[in-house]
Design a protein around this motif. Structure first.
Motif, short mmCIF file in Angstrom:
data_model
loop_
_atom_site.label_atom_id
_atom_site.label_comp_id
_atom_site.label_asym_id
_atom_site.label_seq_id
_atom_site.Cartn_x
_atom_site.Cartn_y
_atom_site.Cartn_z
N ASN A 126 3.13 12.57 -1.01
CA ASN A 126 2.36 11.76 -1.95
C ASN A 126 1.09 12.48 -2.40
O ASN A 126 0.66 12.35 -3.55
N ASN B 191 9.59 12.84 0.38
CA ASN B 191 9.32 11.85 1.43
C ASN B 191 10.48 11.73 2.41
O ASN B 191 10.28 11.54 3.62
N PRO C 277 0.82 -1.21 0.00
CA PRO C 277 0.00 0.00 0.00
C PRO C 277 0.85 1.27 0.00
O PRO C 277 1.95 1.31 0.57
N VAL C 278 0.35 2.31 -0.66
CA VAL C 278 1.03 3.60 -0.70
C VAL C 278 0.70 4.38 0.56
O VAL C 278 -0.47 4.52 0.92
N ARG C 279 1.72 4.88 1.25
CA ARG C 279 1.49 5.65 2.47
C ARG C 279 0.88 7.01 2.13
O ARG C 279 1.22 7.64 1.13
N LEU C 280 -0.04 7.45 2.98
CA LEU C 280 -0.67 8.76 2.80
C LEU C 280 0.22 9.80 3.47
O LEU C 280 0.11 10.06 4.68
N THR C 281 1.11 10.38 2.70
CA THR C 281 1.99 11.44 3.20
C THR C 281 1.65 12.72 2.45
O THR C 281 1.02 12.71 1.38
N GLU D 255 10.16 14.79 4.57
CA GLU D 255 8.96 14.74 5.41
C GLU D 255 9.16 13.87 6.64
O GLU D 255 8.60 14.14 7.71
N ARG D 256 9.96 12.83 6.51
CA ARG D 256 10.23 11.97 7.67
C ARG D 256 10.99 12.73 8.75
O ARG D 256 10.91 12.39 9.92
#
Length: 214
Positions: free
Chosen positions: A9, A82, A2-6, A85-86
């Motif tokens: 993204n 990404n 699954p693609v993470r909701l960030t 964002e982390r």
């Protein structure tokens, strides 16, 4: 998987959506003209538009000339965004993206305030992410003893390199009769270099982030 909701993204998804809406639902020329950033509008020249001039640096970031333009910007956005964002969280990532888009527009306007051609694409905002990524994950060279001065000199070197690369690309594009928003790319990158200091928190001592040499 699954693609993470960030936030990164989501920004990429909006860019993809904007591209396909402009190309297949709206008239692409009108979408680029009305939603793109036109420097002349900021200069007070009365040009028809359904979008407020102050908002166009942001709407322009979600419009792209062709699929390859979209692909390059979204790939770099996803990679750098990404990772940042982390470290900085979604809110600060979005702030950096928006600041990059607006400072890119300011740079483009400053070089040609009467230009009536629309500037489109997320390149300016993405350039801000690249600049922040370089300052965050780059292995800075120890040039002087002062940490603040050393950071400034490394940022200056990165900016000089980026300017040289952008004008080399601009020269190559001119041979193909392609227009590149070189000032916008430089303005966005500068935004990333400057705002990384305030938006990206220091890494935990135990963290081992990816590094790049410059």
């Amino acid at each position: 998987m699954p693609v993470r909701l960030t936030a990164t993204n989501v920004l990429a998804a909006v860019a993809v959506l904007g591209y396909f809406l402009a190309r297949y639902l709206w008239d692409v020329v009108d979408a680029h003209y009305f939603g793109g950033f036109v420097p002349a509008r900021w200069s007070g020249i009365n040009l028809e538009s359904n979008v407020p001039a102050w908002l166009t640096p942001l709407t322009a970031a979600f419009l792209h000339a062709d699929f390859y333009h979209l692909l390059f910007n979204t790939v770099v956005l996803l990679y750098c965004g990404n990772a940042l964002e982390r470290r900085m969280g979604p809110s600060r990532l979005v702030i950096l993206f928006v600041v990059g888009a607006y400072l890119a527009a300011v740079a483009q306007w400053w070089t040609d305030p009467a230009a009536a051609l629309p500037m489109i694409g997320a390149s300016g905002a993405v350039s801000a992410l690249i600049g922040a990524y370089a300052m965050t994950f780059g292995s800075r060279r120890q040039l002087v003893a002062s940490p603040a001065l050393n950071r400034f000199l490394n940022a200056l070197w990165l900016l000089a390199f980026w300017v040289a690369v952008q004008y080399a690309i601009d020269f190559a594009a001119a041979l193909e009769n392609t227009l590149i928003a070189t000032p916008a790319h430089i303005g966005g990158f500068l935004a990333g270099l400057v705002f990384a200091r305030w938006l990206v928190p220091p890494a935990p001592v135990s963290a081992a982030p990816p590094t790049i040499e410059y």
